[in-house]
Write a protein that holds these residues in place. Structure first.
Motif, PDB file in Angstrom:
ATOM      1  N   ASP A  56      -9.957   3.141   6.338  1.00 33.24           N
ATOM      2  CA  ASP A  56      -9.121   4.234   6.818  1.00 33.24           C
ATOM      3  C   ASP A  56      -7.678   3.926   6.452  1.00 33.24           C
ATOM      4  O   ASP A  56      -6.962   3.273   7.204  1.00 33.24           O
ATOM      5  N   PRO A  57      -7.239   4.375   5.259  1.00 28.92           N
ATOM      6  CA  PRO A  57      -5.864   4.057   4.846  1.00 28.92           C
ATOM      7  C   PRO A  57      -4.810   4.677   5.745  1.00 28.92           C
ATOM      8  O   PRO A  57      -3.656   4.243   5.742  1.00 28.92           O
ATOM      9  N   TYR A  58      -5.163   5.706   6.521  1.00 32.16           N
ATOM     10  CA  TYR A  58      -4.216   6.280   7.473  1.00 32.16           C
ATOM     11  C   TYR A  58      -3.913   5.286   8.591  1.00 32.16           C
ATOM     12  O   TYR A  58      -2.823   5.240   9.131  1.00 32.16           O
ATOM     13  N   ARG A  59      -4.942   4.506   8.963  1.00 34.46           N
ATOM     14  CA  ARG A  59      -4.811   3.611  10.112  1.00 34.46           C
ATOM     15  C   ARG A  59      -4.545   2.164   9.706  1.00 34.46           C
ATOM     16  O   ARG A  59      -3.744   1.465  10.323  1.00 34.46           O
ATOM     17  N   ASP A  60      -5.228   1.694   8.664  1.00 30.26           N
ATOM     18  CA  ASP A  60      -5.173   0.285   8.288  1.00 30.26           C
ATOM     19  C   ASP A  60      -4.084   0.059   7.240  1.00 30.26           C
ATOM     20  O   ASP A  60      -3.968   0.808   6.275  1.00 30.26           O
ATOM     21  N   TYR A  61      -3.327  -1.011   7.429  1.00 28.72           N
ATOM     22  CA  TYR A  61      -2.300  -1.355   6.447  1.00 28.72           C
ATOM     23  C   TYR A  61      -2.960  -2.153   5.333  1.00 28.72           C
ATOM     24  O   TYR A  61      -3.278  -3.325   5.496  1.00 28.72           O
ATOM     25  N   LEU A  62      -3.207  -1.507   4.189  1.00 26.11           N
ATOM     26  CA  LEU A  62      -3.918  -2.134   3.090  1.00 26.11           C
ATOM     27  C   LEU A  62      -2.961  -3.009   2.286  1.00 26.11           C
ATOM     28  O   LEU A  62      -1.982  -2.529   1.720  1.00 26.11           O
ATOM     29  N   ILE A  63      -3.246  -4.316   2.247  1.00 29.36           N
ATOM     30  CA  ILE A  63      -2.438  -5.240   1.467  1.00 29.36           C
ATOM     31  C   ILE A  63      -2.880  -5.149   0.012  1.00 29.36           C
ATOM     32  O   ILE A  63      -4.060  -5.316  -0.315  1.00 29.36           O
ATOM     33  N   LEU A  64      -1.943  -4.850  -0.861  1.00 31.03           N
ATOM     34  CA  LEU A  64      -2.287  -4.597  -2.256  1.00 31.03           C
ATOM     35  C   LEU A  64      -2.797  -5.837  -2.977  1.00 31.03           C
ATOM     36  O   LEU A  64      -3.413  -5.734  -4.037  1.00 31.03           O
ATOM     37  N   SER A  65      -2.552  -7.012  -2.417  1.00 29.72           N
ATOM     38  CA  SER A  65      -3.075  -8.234  -3.029  1.00 29.72           C
ATOM     39  C   SER A  65      -4.545  -8.464  -2.690  1.00 29.72           C
ATOM     40  O   SER A  65      -5.181  -9.361  -3.246  1.00 29.72           O
ATOM     41  N   ASP A  66      -5.102  -7.651  -1.772  1.00 34.16           N
ATOM     42  CA  ASP A  66      -6.522  -7.749  -1.429  1.00 34.16           C
ATOM     43  C   ASP A  66      -7.316  -6.987  -2.486  1.00 34.16           C
ATOM     44  O   ASP A  66      -7.625  -5.810  -2.343  1.00 34.16           O
ATOM     45  N   LYS A  67      -7.651  -7.678  -3.583  1.00 32.21           N
ATOM     46  CA  LYS A  67      -8.245  -7.025  -4.746  1.00 32.21           C
ATOM     47  C   LYS A  67      -9.573  -6.354  -4.422  1.00 32.21           C
ATOM     48  O   LYS A  67      -9.851  -5.231  -4.887  1.00 32.21           O
TER      49      LYS A  67
END
Length: 355
Positions: free
Chosen positions: A71-82
């Protein structure tokens, strides 16, 4: 598919879809659209209905269902998490039948923390960001919880400068956001000089005023076709009180649905003046208002309220909201009341005093 000369839009609300259809008509753009189901309960239905609509210059419409694990609205997606990034990009390509965003000359999103916006940032593809609702960037601080994504909790350090914490930064801060289109530059609650340079003022009223009567009929039909619209019975429609709700319990601005019900009961008591109550619920507001107000006329919530401006048979004595910007777009009300966040704060304080 050849995507050259096609404009792409990613929408996550009915209002955003309305703006997209207006632009397609006024600018003569042929558009491809992704409807992200966060806030769009009828995304699949609309996608099927709008795809290939020559009247509205729509070529393809894709419905993007909510993902069970992301859920990209809720979770802060770290761009280094390939792994996570690859999973999200793969999902977006799957629901868009393998669309290659690099082929589009014109890419537009209304919220860069959605699936498509996040995908564009992962793939480093430039895009234009559009204000997600009318003048919403004038009400970011203290209202938009996602604003904390920009700074750490101390409010001092920019997140993208924190080692290992680089993620998608919304509200125009992303390096891949080339421009930020807003209804009005005045009062914008963003003070970063780099973002301010990206601002482009495009009054939405100017776009709407350029719609032809045929455009308006086609857009009205796109949303209301096959649905029951507010009736035009023998009652004096000028003696109607329109309440525009917001999902305060769901967004955490009130603790629970009971408080939200109490808020709206208080508002009706204070402001309806005995007029017939009409309720237009926010698309993400799940309360059963017919149970709370059994005598009220309930509008279809999965239709943007602005579309009712295209039906001259509907009029209100008074329209009211607490903080929804949709009120500014309503033209068929004699009196409009915007209570503001201060009213909500005072209501919360009154609940504390009662305890």
């Amino acid at each position: 598919m050849n995507n050259k000369g096609i404009s792409f839009y990613a929408c996550s609300s009915y209002y955003q879809l309305l703006i997209t259809l207006q632009k397609a008509c006024v600018y003569g753009q042929t558009v491809d659209i992704v409807l992200e189901e966060h806030g769009l309960e009828t995304a699949a239905e609309l996608a099927k209905k709008l795809s290939g609509s020559k009247e509205l210059n729509v070529r393809n419409v894709f419905a993007c269902p909510d993902h069970p694990d992301m859920d990209p609205y809720r979770d802060y997606l770290i761009l280094s998490d390939k792994d996570k990034c690859d999973e999200l990009v793969s999902y977006v390509r799957e629901i868009t039948s393998g669309v290659d965003f690099r082929e589009y000359n014109d890419i537009n999103v209304f919220w860069d923390l959605g699936f498509v916006g996040t995908c564009l940032n992962i793939c480093k593809i430039p895009y234009t960001l559009h204000e997600d609702s009318l003048n919403s960037y004038q009400h970011i601080k203290g209202v938009r919880t996602n604003y904390e994504y920009i700074y750490d909790r101390s409010g001092n350090e920019f997140l993208r400068r924190k080692e290992g914490k680089e993620g998608v930064i919304p509200f125009g801060f992303s390096d891949y956001c080339n421009a930020v289109e807003v209804n009005c530059k005045d009062g914008i609650e963003i003070d970063d000089p780099e973002v301010l340079l990206k601002l482009r003022e495009v009054p939405r009223k100017d776009i709407e005023d350029r719609l032809t009567e045929e455009d308006r009929r086609n857009i009205f039909e796109a949303f209301f076709g096959g649905r029951e619209k507010p009736d035009s019975d023998d009652k004096d429609q000028k003696d109607r009180f329109l309440l525009l709700t917001e999902p305060f319990a769901k967004t955490g601005r009130l603790e629970n649905e009971e408080q939200q019900i109490a808020l709206y009961k208080r508002i009706v008591d204070e402001y309806s003046d005995g007029a017939e109550l009409v309720i237009k619920a926010h698309p993400r507001d799940d309360l059963d208002y017919k149970e709370v107000f059994p005598d009220a006329l309930i509008f279809e919530k999965n239709v943007p309220m602005e579309v009712m401006n295209y039906d001259n048979s509907v009029r209100f004595k008074r329209a009211l909201t607490v903080t929804s910007s949709v009120l500014q777009n309503i033209i068929n009300a004699d009196d409009k009341i915007f209570l503001g966040r201060e009213y909500l704060d005072e209501f919360r304080e009154s609940l504390t005093r009662e305890l």
